[in-house]
Write a protein that holds these residues in place. Structure first.
Motif, PDB file in Angstrom:
ATOM      1  N   ILE A  88      18.732   6.497  65.325  1.00 34.75           N
ATOM      2  CA  ILE A  88      18.167   6.143  64.204  1.00 34.75           C
ATOM      3  C   ILE A  88      18.485   6.594  62.896  1.00 34.75           C
ATOM      4  O   ILE A  88      18.863   5.725  62.090  1.00 34.75           O
ATOM      5  CB  ILE A  88      16.603   6.531  64.288  1.00 34.75           C
ATOM      6  N   ALA A  89      19.096   7.824  63.060  1.00 35.12           N
ATOM      7  CA  ALA A  89      19.421   8.465  61.675  1.00 35.12           C
ATOM      8  C   ALA A  89      21.055   7.528  61.680  1.00 35.12           C
ATOM      9  O   ALA A  89      21.281   7.220  60.189  1.00 35.12           O
ATOM     10  CB  ALA A  89      19.766   9.648  61.766  1.00 35.12           C
ATOM     11  N   THR A  90      21.783   7.355  62.362  1.00 40.42           N
ATOM     12  CA  THR A  90      22.993   6.383  62.260  1.00 40.42           C
ATOM     13  C   THR A  90      22.740   5.017  61.679  1.00 40.42           C
ATOM     14  O   THR A  90      23.278   4.872  60.898  1.00 40.42           O
ATOM     15  CB  THR A  90      23.920   6.396  63.327  1.00 40.42           C
ATOM     16  N   TYR A  91      21.859   4.293  62.273  1.00 40.74           N
ATOM     17  CA  TYR A  91      21.287   3.049  61.753  1.00 40.74           C
ATOM     18  C   TYR A  91      21.071   3.127  60.458  1.00 40.74           C
ATOM     19  O   TYR A  91      21.352   2.177  59.527  1.00 40.74           O
ATOM     20  CB  TYR A  91      20.396   2.421  62.731  1.00 40.74           C
ATOM     21  N   MET A  92      20.101   4.099  59.944  1.00 39.20           N
ATOM     22  CA  MET A  92      19.467   4.023  58.732  1.00 39.20           C
ATOM     23  C   MET A  92      20.933   4.579  57.757  1.00 39.20           C
ATOM     24  O   MET A  92      20.769   4.027  56.654  1.00 39.20           O
ATOM     25  CB  MET A  92      18.562   5.345  58.647  1.00 39.20           C
ATOM     26  N   ALA A  93      21.653   5.375  58.022  1.00 40.15           N
ATOM     27  CA  ALA A  93      22.873   5.656  57.225  1.00 40.15           C
ATOM     28  C   ALA A  93      23.801   4.670  56.974  1.00 40.15           C
ATOM     29  O   ALA A  93      24.607   4.361  55.967  1.00 40.15           O
ATOM     30  CB  ALA A  93      23.562   6.838  57.673  1.00 40.15           C
ATOM     31  N   ILE A  94      24.045   3.868  57.957  1.00 38.52           N
ATOM     32  CA  ILE A  94      24.863   2.594  57.987  1.00 38.52           C
ATOM     33  C   ILE A  94      24.325   1.232  57.418  1.00 38.52           C
ATOM     34  O   ILE A  94      24.850   0.551  56.164  1.00 38.52           O
ATOM     35  CB  ILE A  94      25.442   2.221  59.230  1.00 38.52           C
ATOM     36  N   VAL A  95      23.258   1.105  57.850  1.00 35.13           N
ATOM     37  CA  VAL A  95      22.633  -0.381  57.274  1.00 35.13           C
ATOM     38  C   VAL A  95      21.287  -0.275  56.444  1.00 35.13           C
ATOM     39  O   VAL A  95      21.499  -1.124  55.303  1.00 35.13           O
ATOM     40  CB  VAL A  95      21.905  -1.078  58.586  1.00 35.13           C
ATOM     41  N   VAL A  96      20.433   0.616  56.539  1.00 27.04           N
ATOM     42  CA  VAL A  96      19.376   0.846  55.536  1.00 27.04           C
ATOM     43  C   VAL A  96      19.940   1.336  54.129  1.00 27.04           C
ATOM     44  O   VAL A  96      19.274   0.852  53.193  1.00 27.04           O
ATOM     45  CB  VAL A  96      18.116   1.677  56.111  1.00 27.04           C
ATOM     46  N   VAL A  97      20.723   2.154  54.337  1.00 29.05           N
ATOM     47  CA  VAL A  97      21.100   2.915  52.999  1.00 29.05           C
ATOM     48  C   VAL A  97      21.950   1.654  52.214  1.00 29.05           C
ATOM     49  O   VAL A  97      21.853   1.373  50.991  1.00 29.05           O
ATOM     50  CB  VAL A  97      22.286   3.845  53.146  1.00 29.05           C
ATOM     51  N   ALA A  98      22.721   0.636  52.746  1.00 27.21           N
ATOM     52  CA  ALA A  98      23.478  -0.271  52.128  1.00 27.21           C
ATOM     53  C   ALA A  98      22.426  -1.366  51.731  1.00 27.21           C
ATOM     54  O   ALA A  98      22.719  -2.008  50.609  1.00 27.21           O
ATOM     55  CB  ALA A  98      24.414  -0.923  53.211  1.00 27.21           C
TER      56      ALA A  98
END
Length: 602
Positions: A88-98
């Protein structure tokens, strides 16, 4: 139901992903069941969890590339149950942050417990602070997706927000370093009433329109180099200059360890030791005479079998050599003593010539060493000139790099402004997509409910059939069987093998085998005794031969006269040695002059 806190939203995302690993339904149906079971009805929370959960399931292989690499290298303090949280942390750092910026991720992470925050900070620093994304992660992503898609859609947004993620890791480290967890007080037990009579009321929450986010100005300190980093850079330059000055000073000092030559005291000690060893070698050692008490009586020595065989072989070889010598003399052979003396003279001349050649090669080696010293001094002066030139070129390159860095920072600022405008357009498109997803979710929920009812009916029928089969099997197991079996020792097993036999036949064959083995052992013992008797007889014969040979040699020794020693010629020293010694002295003088010149120049 009220909206969830940031900590609850992140925790629910991790729980729904962890529960999906053991689920038997699709991701959409699993998400609907989870939302209904946890009574999550807020539109914003539902949209966010739907986006994060479905995206994590869709890009599972891509996210596991980074997570598996981290667990293989740095995962000694992590468990397998932490993998959904890291995904979950990886997806948020890649997609949600963008899509939404770093603020949303920062709010959720800072609300987590201390242990979870420490693990996520360690993981994000591994992936974003180093060069993992540009090297082995990119290579494995290109094996899953197209290279253009990886560079433009994945690594492009990551490069824009990489600095922000690094700052977020620093903030988390500072929080973990300066915060302490207060001791938790024991909570009293609160009784909960049974929910037996209250009907379940379906509450329809009104649709709340999402308020547009206010654009926050980026502070000027975002793209400015920290003061600590500037201080470290100045300290690094000072240390570099100090090291270069120390190196030049060390090179200019003449070392006393590499000086060639020996002191007079060392040479005197070596000559004294050599003279003492030669004097010890000239001492004549005389053998002690035979005691007079023994007289000339023959001494008897007990010999074993090996000594007898060696002595007999030596005597036979001497007899054969003497027979050949006599045959050669009868045929007109030459004087071997004169030939031996000529060979010794030739060997003495060859030894003298070899000694002269060794001395010549030694002097040539010393001359070559002096040539190397001259070449080293010339190379050192050339190296110092080249070092000055390199330092000037390096300063020019540093100034050019500083100019290019300023230009790249201006370009990055422009890209950040363009990304903010693109983010606003994405938020509007996302709101429209969320409305469409809500309609689809309602339809899928109704379809899944009907499918679950049909599956429950089929499962009840199957369960009834299995129960009936179990009852039949247990009834068959309770029936008694006759397991008595009689053994006949004269019958075979009946397996169909060529070598099978009955128990009685096996006993008879074993008895026959014992009798045959005993007979063969008696025959071998008799053969060994015969061989021993023959060997003792041969040894006795050889002892007689050895005794006769010893008597003959003693008689010959009494008649033998001592021979005369051979002189050796003294070989004069070669004229080349003197020439090479003169050349060596000239080379040494040139080296001393070159070293003195270098010392004055430095």
């Amino acid at each position: 139901m009220a909206a969830l806190t940031p900590r609850e939203v992140f925790t629910k995302c991790v729980e729904v992903l962890k529960a999906y690993e053991t689920s038997l339904v699709g991701p959409d149906a699993h998400l609907v069941e989870f939302l209904a079971a946890n009574k999550i009805e807020d539109a914003d929370d539902v949209d966010f969890m739907t986006d994060v959960f479905l995206g994590s399931v869709r890009f599972t292989k891509m996210l596991d590339v980074v997570i598996d690499g981290f667990l293989a290298r740095e995962g000694r303090n992590f468990l397998l149950q932490d993998k959904p949280m890291l995904r979950i942390a990886t997806y948020m750092a890649i997609v949600v942050v963008a899509a939404t910026g770093v603020e949303v991720l920062e709010t959720m992470l800072f609300a987590l417990p201390r242990v979870s925050l420490s693990k996520i900070a360690t993981y994000l620093r591994f992936g974003w602070a180093g060069d993992a994304l540009d090297t082995w992660v990119r290579e494995r992503w290109c094996g899953l997706y197209d290279e253009i898609y990886v560079d433009e859609q994945l690594l492009g947004p990551l490069a824009e927000h990489r600095y922000a993620i690094t700052e977020l890791c620093d903030k988390m480290d500072r929080k973990l370093a300066h915060t302490t967890t207060p001791p938790s007080a024991a909570k009293p037990t609160v009784p909960v009433p049974f929910n037996l009579t209250k009907p379940k009321v379906k509450v329809i929450q009104p649709i709340v329109k999402q308020q547009p986010k206010v654009k926050v100005a980026i502070p000027k300190s975002t793209y400015k180099t920290p003061i600590e980093q500037q201080a470290l850079e100045r300290k690094r330059k000072q240390n570099r200059q100090k090291a270069e000055q120390t190196l030049l000073a060390a090179k200019s000092v003449k070392s006393t360890l590499t000086a060639y030559g020996e002191s007079e005291r060392t040479k005197a000690l070596r000559d004294e030791l050599r003279a003492r060893e030669e004097a010890e070698l000239k001492v004549k050692i005389k053998a002690k005479p035979l005691p007079t008490s023994l007289g000339e009586a023959e001494l008897t020595v007990k010999l074993n079998t090996g000594a007898i065989l060696r002595e007999e072989k030596k005597i036979r070889a001497e007899m054969e050599a003497e027979a050949k010598r006599l045959a050669a003399v009868e045929a007109g052979g030459f004087d071997r003593a004169a030939f031996q003396e000529l060979q010794e003279e030739i060997a003495a001349e060859e030894a003298a010539r070899h000694e002269s050649e060794v001395q010549v090669r030694h002097l040539k080696g010393l001359i070559a060493r002096e040539d190397v010293e001259l070449a080293k001094e010339a190379h050192a002066s050339q190296t110092r000139k080249q070092a000055r030139k390199v330092r000037v070129e390096r300063e020019e390159i540093h100034s050019k790099i500083h100019t290019d860095k300023m230009l790249s920072e201006e370009q990055n600022k422009k890209r950040v402004e363009e990304a903010a405008q693109l983010q606003e357009r994405m938020l509007k498109a996302k709101a429209a997509v969320a409305e469409q997803k809500a309609v689809v979710v309602k339809e899928v929920t109704e379809t899944n409910r009907m499918l679950l009812q049909e599956a429950a009916a089929r499962e009840a029928i199957e369960k009834e059939k299995r129960a009936e089969m179990i009852r039949e099997i247990r009834a068959l197991q309770t029936t008694a069987e006759d397991r008595v079996k009689l053994v006949d020792k004269t019958e075979t097993s009946g397996c169909g093998f060529l070598t099978e036999m009955s128990y009685i036949e096996l006993q008879e064959r074993l008895a026959m085998l014992r009798v045959r083995n005993a007979r063969e052992e008696e025959e071998r013992r008799a053969a060994i005794n015969r061989e021993k008797a023959e060997a003792e007889k041969a040894l006795t014969q050889k002892l007689r031969t050895i005794a006769q040979s010893r008597v003959a040699r003693q008689n010959a020794a009494r008649e033998k006269k001592p021979g005369q020693g051979l002189g050796r010629k003294v070989v004069a020293q070669d004229a080349r040695v003197a020439a090479l010694q003169a050349k060596l002295e000239a080379k040494r003088g040139a080296v001393q002059k070159q070293k003195a010149k270098t010392t004055r120049a430095s």
